[in-house]
Design a protein around this motif. Structure first.
Motif, PDB file in Angstrom:
ATOM      1  N   GLU A  10       0.838  -1.189   0.000  1.00  0.00           N
ATOM      2  CA  GLU A  10       0.000   0.000   0.000  1.00  0.00           C
ATOM      3  C   GLU A  10       0.880   1.247   0.000  1.00  0.00           C
ATOM      4  OE1 GLU A  10      -2.418  -0.237   3.433  1.00  0.00           O
ATOM      5  OE2 GLU A  10      -3.490  -2.057   2.797  1.00  0.00           O
ATOM      6  N   PRO A  11       0.474   2.300  -0.702  1.00  0.00           N
ATOM      7  CA  PRO A  11       1.294   3.517  -0.716  1.00  0.00           C
ATOM      8  C   PRO A  11       1.509   4.066   0.695  1.00  0.00           C
ATOM      9  CG  PRO A  11      -0.376   3.605  -2.431  1.00  0.00           C
ATOM     10  CD  PRO A  11      -0.712   2.410  -1.576  1.00  0.00           C
ATOM     11  N   ILE A  12       2.769   4.351   1.020  1.00  0.00           N
ATOM     12  CA  ILE A  12       3.127   4.934   2.311  1.00  0.00           C
ATOM     13  C   ILE A  12       4.187   6.010   2.072  1.00  0.00           C
ATOM     14  CG2 ILE A  12       2.641   2.829   3.610  1.00  0.00           C
ATOM     15  CD1 ILE A  12       5.671   2.376   3.779  1.00  0.00           C
ATOM     16  N   PHE A  13       4.383   6.868   3.066  1.00  0.00           N
ATOM     17  CA  PHE A  13       5.476   7.824   2.994  1.00  0.00           C
ATOM     18  C   PHE A  13       6.803   7.093   3.190  1.00  0.00           C
ATOM     19  CE2 PHE A  13       2.031  10.796   4.208  1.00  0.00           C
ATOM     20  CZ  PHE A  13       2.186  11.713   3.158  1.00  0.00           C
ATOM     21  N   GLY A  47      15.051   5.138  -4.696  1.00  0.00           N
ATOM     22  CA  GLY A  47      14.353   5.069  -5.968  1.00  0.00           C
ATOM     23  C   GLY A  47      12.905   4.709  -5.690  1.00  0.00           C
ATOM     24  N   TRP A  48      11.965   5.392  -6.329  1.00  0.00           N
ATOM     25  CA  TRP A  48      10.556   5.155  -6.019  1.00  0.00           C
ATOM     26  C   TRP A  48       9.693   5.303  -7.266  1.00  0.00           C
ATOM     27  CZ3 TRP A  48      13.159   9.627  -5.330  1.00  0.00           C
ATOM     28  CH2 TRP A  48      12.580  10.807  -5.831  1.00  0.00           C
ATOM     29  N   TYR A  49       8.522   4.657  -7.223  1.00  0.00           N
ATOM     30  CA  TYR A  49       7.561   4.714  -8.317  1.00  0.00           C
ATOM     31  C   TYR A  49       6.390   5.587  -7.900  1.00  0.00           C
ATOM     32  CZ  TYR A  49      10.210   0.961 -10.431  1.00  0.00           C
ATOM     33  OH  TYR A  49      11.232   0.216 -10.981  1.00  0.00           O
ATOM     34  N   GLY A  50       6.034   6.515  -8.798  1.00  0.00           N
ATOM     35  CA  GLY A  50       4.915   7.403  -8.550  1.00  0.00           C
ATOM     36  C   GLY A  50       3.895   7.295  -9.671  1.00  0.00           C
ATOM     37  N   GLU A  51       3.572   8.399 -10.293  1.00  0.00           N
ATOM     38  CA  GLU A  51       2.550   8.410 -11.334  1.00  0.00           C
ATOM     39  C   GLU A  51       3.122   8.226 -12.737  1.00  0.00           C
ATOM     40  OE1 GLU A  51       0.060  11.814 -10.965  1.00  0.00           O
ATOM     41  OE2 GLU A  51      -0.294  11.524  -8.823  1.00  0.00           O
ATOM     42  N   GLN A  76       7.750  13.765   2.323  1.00  0.00           N
ATOM     43  CA  GLN A  76       6.770  14.258   1.367  1.00  0.00           C
ATOM     44  C   GLN A  76       6.356  13.240   0.311  1.00  0.00           C
ATOM     45  OE1 GLN A  76       5.243  17.173   1.642  1.00  0.00           O
ATOM     46  NE2 GLN A  76       6.432  17.643   3.476  1.00  0.00           N
ATOM     47  N   VAL A  77       7.227  12.281   0.015  1.00  0.00           N
ATOM     48  CA  VAL A  77       6.975  11.336  -1.074  1.00  0.00           C
ATOM     49  C   VAL A  77       6.250  10.104  -0.547  1.00  0.00           C
ATOM     50  CG1 VAL A  77       8.024   9.819  -2.795  1.00  0.00           C
ATOM     51  CG2 VAL A  77       8.917  12.129  -2.453  1.00  0.00           C
ATOM     52  N   ARG A  78       5.130   9.772  -1.192  1.00  0.00           N
ATOM     53  CA  ARG A  78       4.382   8.562  -0.879  1.00  0.00           C
ATOM     54  C   ARG A  78       4.488   7.619  -2.083  1.00  0.00           C
ATOM     55  NH1 ARG A  78      -0.350   7.967   2.428  1.00  0.00           N
ATOM     56  NH2 ARG A  78      -0.645  10.230   2.410  1.00  0.00           N
ATOM     57  N   SER A  79       4.747   6.335  -1.825  1.00  0.00           N
ATOM     58  CA  SER A  79       4.942   5.398  -2.923  1.00  0.00           C
ATOM     59  C   SER A  79       4.477   3.999  -2.531  1.00  0.00           C
ATOM     60  CB  SER A  79       6.425   5.356  -3.326  1.00  0.00           C
ATOM     61  OG  SER A  79       6.661   4.401  -4.338  1.00  0.00           O
ATOM     62  N   ARG A  80       4.063   3.228  -3.522  1.00  0.00           N
ATOM     63  CA  ARG A  80       3.665   1.835  -3.322  1.00  0.00           C
ATOM     64  C   ARG A  80       4.847   0.875  -3.494  1.00  0.00           C
ATOM     65  NH1 ARG A  80       3.937  -0.281  -8.261  1.00  0.00           N
ATOM     66  NH2 ARG A  80       3.832   1.164 -10.001  1.00  0.00           N
ATOM     67  N   LEU A  81       5.957   1.377  -4.082  1.00  0.00           N
ATOM     68  CA  LEU A  81       7.123   0.537  -4.315  1.00  0.00           C
ATOM     69  C   LEU A  81       8.359   1.429  -4.320  1.00  0.00           C
ATOM     70  CD1 LEU A  81       7.343  -2.218  -7.115  1.00  0.00           C
ATOM     71  CD2 LEU A  81       9.319  -1.155  -6.048  1.00  0.00           C
ATOM     72  N   GLU A 214       4.135  -6.458   5.309  1.00  0.00           N
ATOM     73  CA  GLU A 214       4.053  -5.099   5.830  1.00  0.00           C
ATOM     74  C   GLU A 214       2.951  -4.331   5.128  1.00  0.00           C
ATOM     75  OE1 GLU A 214       5.690  -1.877   8.288  1.00  0.00           O
ATOM     76  OE2 GLU A 214       6.202  -4.010   8.226  1.00  0.00           O
ATOM     77  N   ARG A 215       1.881  -3.961   5.859  1.00  0.00           N
ATOM     78  CA  ARG A 215       0.814  -3.113   5.343  1.00  0.00           C
ATOM     79  C   ARG A 215       0.251  -3.639   4.022  1.00  0.00           C
ATOM     80  NH1 ARG A 215       2.884   2.863   7.296  1.00  0.00           N
ATOM     81  NH2 ARG A 215       4.547   2.099   8.633  1.00  0.00           N
ATOM     82  N   GLY A 216      -0.071  -4.902   4.018  1.00  0.00           N
ATOM     83  CA  GLY A 216      -0.638  -5.514   2.835  1.00  0.00           C
ATOM     84  C   GLY A 216       0.366  -5.824   1.755  1.00  0.00           C
TER      85      GLY A 216
END
Length: 263
Positions: A10-13, A47-51, A76-81, A214-216
């Motif tokens: 799930e997307p988290i900070f 490194g993170w994935y967003g939109e 500030q950055v929220r990401s699912r991966l 962790e969180r689904g």
């Protein structure tokens, strides 16, 4: 040896895992307890994935514990991966291009460990990387070379078989050069959807690697970010942890994949 963290769920900070826990990755950059070196201050990266289709990347040569931009970004950055890595150099220079994770298109890769006697096989190893991939090489680490060779071996299509082929190739080069030092390899790879975590070494003493739900989703770390009794399990030696989109997490034997290549 380096320390790293990979999360998919799930997307988290980013700060929830990279900065906030008692033994967070930022804390490990100064006080690692399951590594040969307690300090991992030779740069860091996230490194993170967003939109967008390709991941965002932030790498810096400063130690993670002293970079206020890292903390602000993670808040500030929220990401699912996402991937996060703190580096302890095994010989190559401390430059931004040598900091993990490495990226190619949608792919992210990071590594902890080293190729024993790397300087003696570096030229032969790099010669196996096709020109189109070699042209994207910006650093000098063995980690980036492994990543590019694995991509050439089909990492995007079959991450377990491709990495098995790559590890076997590197080990053969070491044998030909008469290198007795071990090849140690723990790593994480993603295509933006699925997550793969590898734990292997030629001396059966690979660096530590743990995981838990962790969180689904799935969290993979070089060492626990909180108490060990909070659901942490070790990735088995010589294996790959596979978390594909829409499937249950499973373990595949990397040693068996390497043995099939010899048959």
């Amino acid at each position: 040896m380096c320390r790293f963290l990979a999360y998919r769920g799930e997307p988290i900070f980013l700060a929830d895992l990279v900065c906030a826990p008692a033994h967070s990755l930022v804390h490990q950059s100064l006080h690692a307890v399951e590594a040969k070196t307690g300090t991992n201050g030779d740069g860091f990266g996230i490194g993170w994935y967003g939109e967008r289709n390709e991941p965002g990347l932030y790498r810096e040569v400063r130690p993670a514990w002293s970079d206020e931009n890292l903390r602000s970004l993670c808040d500030q950055v929220r990401s699912r991966l996402f991937f996060a890595h703190v580096r302890a150099s095994t010989g190559t220079s401390t430059t931004r291009s040598n900091c993990h994770p490495f990226t190619h298109g949608r792919h992210l890769f990071m590594h902890n460990g080293q190729i024993g006697g790397y300087g003696r096989i570096k030229r032969r190893l790099e010669a196996l990387i096709p020109d189109d991939l070699y042209d994207t090489r910006v650093g000098t680490t063995d980690s980036e070379a492994i990543f590019l060779l694995a991509l050439a071996n089909g990492l995007g299509a079959d991450p377990v078989a491709a990495m098995a082929r790559t590890l076997k190739t590197v080990r053969c080069l070491m044998d030909e050069a008469g290198i007795d030092e071990p090849f140690k390899f723990t790593a994480a790879f993603t295509d933006g959807e699925s997550l793969f975590a590898y734990r292997w070494s030629c001396d059966a003493k690979p660096p530590t690697l743990y995981f838990r739900e962790e969180r689904g989703g799935l969290l993979v770390v070089s060492e626990p970010i909180d108490d060990k009794d909070r659901g942490w399990r070790e990735v088995p030696k010589g294996c790959t942890l596979v978390a594909r989109a829409g499937e249950a997490v499973r373990v595949e034997c990397l040693n068996e994949a390497m043995s099939r290549l010899a048959a």
